[in-house]
Write a protein that holds these residues in place. Structure first.
Motif, PDB file in Angstrom:
ATOM      1  N   ALA A  20       2.611   1.314  -3.246  1.00  0.00           N
ATOM      2  CA  ALA A  20       1.643   2.245  -4.196  1.00  0.00           C
ATOM      3  C   ALA A  20       1.286   4.171  -4.123  1.00  0.00           C
ATOM      4  CB  ALA A  20       0.086   1.232  -4.669  1.00  0.00           C
ATOM      5  N   THR A  51      -0.880  -7.587  -3.134  1.00  0.00           N
ATOM      6  CA  THR A  51      -0.922  -6.273  -3.938  1.00  0.00           C
ATOM      7  C   THR A  51      -1.952  -5.272  -4.008  1.00  0.00           C
ATOM      8  OG1 THR A  51      -0.779  -8.272  -5.806  1.00  0.00           O
ATOM      9  CG2 THR A  51      -1.498  -5.775  -6.519  1.00  0.00           C
ATOM     10  N   ALA A  52      -1.517  -4.263  -4.070  1.00  0.00           N
ATOM     11  CA  ALA A  52      -2.739  -2.687  -3.353  1.00  0.00           C
ATOM     12  C   ALA A  52      -2.153  -1.770  -4.421  1.00  0.00           C
ATOM     13  CB  ALA A  52      -1.263  -1.743  -2.109  1.00  0.00           C
ATOM     14  N   THR A  53      -4.175  -1.962  -4.952  1.00  0.00           N
ATOM     15  CA  THR A  53      -3.967  -1.158  -5.969  1.00  0.00           C
ATOM     16  C   THR A  53      -4.121   0.407  -4.609  1.00  0.00           C
ATOM     17  OG1 THR A  53      -4.389  -2.531  -7.367  1.00  0.00           O
ATOM     18  CG2 THR A  53      -5.915  -0.646  -8.123  1.00  0.00           C
ATOM     19  N   CYS A  89       6.043  -1.605  -9.256  1.00  0.00           N
ATOM     20  CA  CYS A  89       4.966  -0.760  -8.582  1.00  0.00           C
ATOM     21  C   CYS A  89       5.261   0.208  -9.917  1.00  0.00           C
ATOM     22  CB  CYS A  89       5.627  -0.018  -7.596  1.00  0.00           C
ATOM     23  SG  CYS A  89       4.383   1.867  -7.077  1.00  0.00           S
ATOM     24  N   THR A 147      -1.209   3.839 -12.483  1.00  0.00           N
ATOM     25  CA  THR A 147      -2.265   3.059 -13.327  1.00  0.00           C
ATOM     26  C   THR A 147      -2.981   4.000 -14.092  1.00  0.00           C
ATOM     27  OG1 THR A 147      -3.764   2.857 -11.936  1.00  0.00           O
ATOM     28  CG2 THR A 147      -2.209   0.951 -12.896  1.00  0.00           C
ATOM     29  N   SER A 188      -5.533  -7.267  -2.898  1.00  0.00           N
ATOM     30  CA  SER A 188      -5.326  -8.213  -3.613  1.00  0.00           C
ATOM     31  C   SER A 188      -4.613  -9.632  -3.386  1.00  0.00           C
ATOM     32  CB  SER A 188      -5.382  -8.601  -5.201  1.00  0.00           C
ATOM     33  OG  SER A 188      -4.982  -8.150  -6.192  1.00  0.00           O
ATOM     34  N   THR A 207       0.558  -0.857  -0.130  1.00  0.00           N
ATOM     35  CA  THR A 207      -0.334  -0.092   0.226  1.00  0.00           C
ATOM     36  C   THR A 207       0.808   1.385   0.253  1.00  0.00           C
ATOM     37  OG1 THR A 207      -1.683  -1.434   1.149  1.00  0.00           O
ATOM     38  CG2 THR A 207      -1.900   1.238   1.117  1.00  0.00           C
ATOM     39  N   VAL A 262       3.205  -4.000  -5.301  1.00  0.00           N
ATOM     40  CA  VAL A 262       3.272  -5.734  -5.162  1.00  0.00           C
ATOM     41  C   VAL A 262       4.756  -5.763  -4.331  1.00  0.00           C
ATOM     42  CG1 VAL A 262       3.552  -8.319  -5.986  1.00  0.00           C
ATOM     43  CG2 VAL A 262       2.235  -6.573  -7.281  1.00  0.00           C
ATOM     44  N   SER A 294       8.178   5.502  -8.577  1.00  0.00           N
ATOM     45  CA  SER A 294       8.144   4.046  -8.527  1.00  0.00           C
ATOM     46  C   SER A 294       9.205   3.890  -7.311  1.00  0.00           C
ATOM     47  CB  SER A 294       7.810   2.845  -9.252  1.00  0.00           C
ATOM     48  OG  SER A 294       6.501   3.349  -9.841  1.00  0.00           O
ATOM     49  N   GLU A 320       0.016   0.726  -8.325  1.00  0.00           N
ATOM     50  CA  GLU A 320      -0.499  -0.324  -7.987  1.00  0.00           C
ATOM     51  C   GLU A 320       1.348  -0.953  -7.512  1.00  0.00           C
ATOM     52  OE1 GLU A 320      -3.540  -3.451 -10.051  1.00  0.00           O
ATOM     53  OE2 GLU A 320      -1.310  -4.882 -10.717  1.00  0.00           O
TER      54      GLU A 320
END
Length: 380
Positions: A41, A99-101, A71, A74, A163, A38, A81, A50, A79
């Motif tokens: 991202a 994974t954080a979006t 990273c 989007t 996710s 989190t 990981v 990133s 997002e």
């Protein structure tokens, strides 16, 4: 109905634990990894850059750095990981890609949701809303703290979706479905750190900790199931030095045996409802693959404490030990039923340890901040 003492059992270790006799390398919880993802991202969203690694705070105050596997910006946000390293714990989520979006939202504050591979809660008794994502309270707090390090949530709104690719497949090797968590894994952790409770080396470290206390001339050892119960135990017994407190994980029987072997005269056990229920049933090694909570025992305790037949039936049909605890609490029976449960655990440990060892037992709530029931010296 007369109380029938259960047979004492100390099941063998799972095969996956027995093949790890030496190392005790700690790892990171899914909650800590989700927090790091989190922060990565959100850093990309806020700064446009990133990060290759990020630093987060753990609940105890320690700050640690995590490498970021991926990273990306989007169209709607960013997002990232972080790959979970479980250390030497035989954990099915080792290697999972947390994974954080993240994206902005119009309402100030944090909105946290579960995405693909994160389970959905479908039954009560987990301390989480039914229908919501299986993201436990401490990870929620950690994620909130990490977000607040980058943005003012009183002014800005942030949406975070956690996710886990292949999380539904990983969940097949857990007890999630039995607990009513469907569709993926849980985002867990109370400290951010995975300690290898379920390994043979952890059992050896428990025995060694008792030996150290005895070698320093201490007469009492306090057995705790984890960090929260240890904090509660220190509140109950502030006069004891640090060496007396041992986090036993699943290995209560091994710790008690070591206490007897090394001539200690007192054993105190501080735990939560689920572990206490297993011990009350005579199970001295409580790894989840070798034992489960006997809810019929908790139903019998309900009746003995003066609960109605309807309440006893509800407790017997409960989803988890925590669910049974919540039913007792809602019915105003937590104190009496909890005391009886602690008394049964005390009886089991006294039978296991022998008459030469004094035994005390306390049950704490699920925050570890409040002693709700007890036997022995703490009995009301």
């Amino acid at each position: 109905m007369a109380y029938d003492p259960p047979p004492l059992r100390e099941p063998d270790l799972p095969r996956t634990a027995k093949v790890r006799p030496v190392a005790l390398r700690t790892g990171w919880t899914t909650g800590a990894c989700a927090t790091a993802a989190t922060k990565a991202a959100l850093t990309a969203l806020v700064t446009g850059t990133s990060p290759e690694q990020v630093e987060i705070g753990l609940p105890a105050g320690r700050r640690v750095r995590f490498p970021v596997a991926r990273c990306d910006r989007t169209a709607g946000g960013a997002e990232a990981v972080v790959v979970k390293d479980a250390g030497d714990d035989p954990d099915v989520t080792h290697g999972a890609e947390l994974t954080a979006t993240v994206g902005w939202r119009q309402i100030p504050g944090l909105a946290l949701a579960g995405g693909s591979g994160v389970g959905t809660v479908t039954k009560p008794g987990l301390g989480l809303p039914v229908g919501g994502p299986a993201i436990n309270d401490t990870p929620r707090q950690m994620i909130g703290a990490a977000v607040a390090e980058l943005v003012d949530l009183a002014v800005l709104g942030v949406r975070v979706v956690i996710s886990v690719p292949r999380g539904e497949i990983m969940a097949r090797k857990t007890t999630n479905r039995r607990l009513g968590i469907l569709g993926g894994i849980s985002i867990l952790g109370t400290t951010g750190v995975v300690r290898p409770f379920s390994t043979a080396s952890w059992r050896a470290s428990v025995v060694q900790a008792v030996q150290v206390a005895a070698a320093q001339g201490e007469s009492t050892v306090v057995l705790c199931t984890g960090g929260r119960t240890e904090r509660a135990a220190r509140e109950l017994l502030p006069e004891l030095p640090e060496v007396c407190f041992v986090e036993v994980g699943d290995f209560t029987g091994a710790a008690v045996t070591a206490a007897v072997t090394h001539g200690l005269s007192g054993v105190a056990f501080v735990g939560m409802a689920g572990k206490l229920a297993k011990l009350a049933a005579g199970v001295l090694m409580t790894h989840y693959t070798r034992s489960k909570v006997d809810l019929s025992l908790l139903g019998a305790v309900t009746v003995e404490a003066g609960g109605t037949a309807e309440l006893a039936a509800a407790v017997t049909a409960a989803n988890t030990g925590r669910h049974a605890y919540e039913l007792w609490e809602a019915a105003g029976l937590l104190g009496p039923a909890g005391d009886l449960l602690c008394g049964r655990v005390r009886a089991v440990l006294r039978r296991f340890a022998g008459d030469a060892v004094a035994v005390d037992v306390a049950m704490v709530d699920f925050t570890g901040r409040r002693c709700v029931a007890a036997s022995g010296r703490w009995a009301r």
